[in-house]
Design a protein around this motif. Structure first.
Motif: not given
Length: 247
Positions: A181-187, A227-229, A236-241
């Motif tokens: 998730l983190a290596k593709n942020p906001r995807q 929370q960043v997930i 589904g889910y995405k990573f965004d910090d």
């Protein structure tokens, strides 16, 4: 591959024995919980994978999973259960199982799950070896191969930091899920995509496996920061910090 199948139904064991022989795997069978723990504890490092029935005489599958995890944090465990309740499946994952298969199951499906988990375990072993060889270099910031605004992750040391605080006690699957998730942020990733990328399942996965691991991963992230997930409902889910420092 050396497999320990813990199954009190001998007809199921005999059926799977034929499939294991066809794959040229070294399969051993235990028919109750105490026998399983005893067999595993003789040489915990020798086993490549465990298939574990939930309903067993003596110690049940949940208790066996706990005891196996006390001896090995990394051996892959597939839980086999006739129960189809989400709570049992989630509890099994939280106690250390990597996946579950509900009965009655197709032997071909179980074989596919075993192969997928074994491939992931081999990859993790290679990464751990690389991390040991490069431990000194990985201490430097340049060795974090995934970096976002407030997050960084090293595949070499299998360490992850949010706001410079370590996210502790990540299981191999949780780490791989976070990295994906983190290596593709906001995807946004669908559950099906995550099953294929993290679990290597193309046709045999169950979406609840992803949800259970996301739940545990979020709990560990929340111990060190916001929370960043994020859940994208219906997708589904995405990573965004990007807003992590504001919270």
């Amino acid at each position: 591959m050396k497999i320990l199948m813990v199954e009190d139904n001998k007809s199921v064991s005999e059926m799977m024995s034929m499939f294991f022989q066809k794959e040229a795997w070294d399969a051993h069978f235990a028919y109750d919980g105490n026998e399983a723990v005893e067999a595993f504890s003789v040489d915990p490092e020798s086993w490549d994978i465990i298939t574990l029935d939930l309903n067993l005489p003596g110690l049940d599958g949940m208790q066996v999973a706990q005891k196996i995890r006390e001896l090995s944090k990394t051996v892959p465990i597939i839980m086999l259960t006739a129960r189809d309740s989400e709570s049992d499946q989630v509890l099994g994952l939280e106690l250390g199982a990597d996946d579950y298969v509900t009965k009655p199951f197709s032997p071909i499906t179980l074989i596919a799950r075993i192969k997928a988990l074994h491939r992931r375990a081999e990859l993790i072993d290679e990464q751990v070896e690389a991390a040991e060889e490069n431990l000194q270099q990985a201490a430097e910031n340049s060795d974090f191969d995934v970096q976002t605004t407030h997050f960084k992750l090293s595949s070499k040391t299998r360490e992850a930091y949010l706001l410079d605080k370590p996210i502790l006690d990540l299981t191999p699957k949780e780490f791989d899920l976070l990295k994906t998730l983190a290596k593709n942020p906001r995807q946004v990733f669908s559950r099906e995509q995550l099953l294929e990328l993290v679990w290597d399942y193309q046709y045999f996965g169950d979406e609840r496996t992803v949800d259970a691991h996301i739940k545990k991963l979020r709990q560990k992230i929340e111990k060190v920061g916001p929370q960043v997930i994020q859940t994208v409902w219906g997708v589904g889910y995405k990573f965004d910090d990007s807003d992590a420092a504001r919270e």
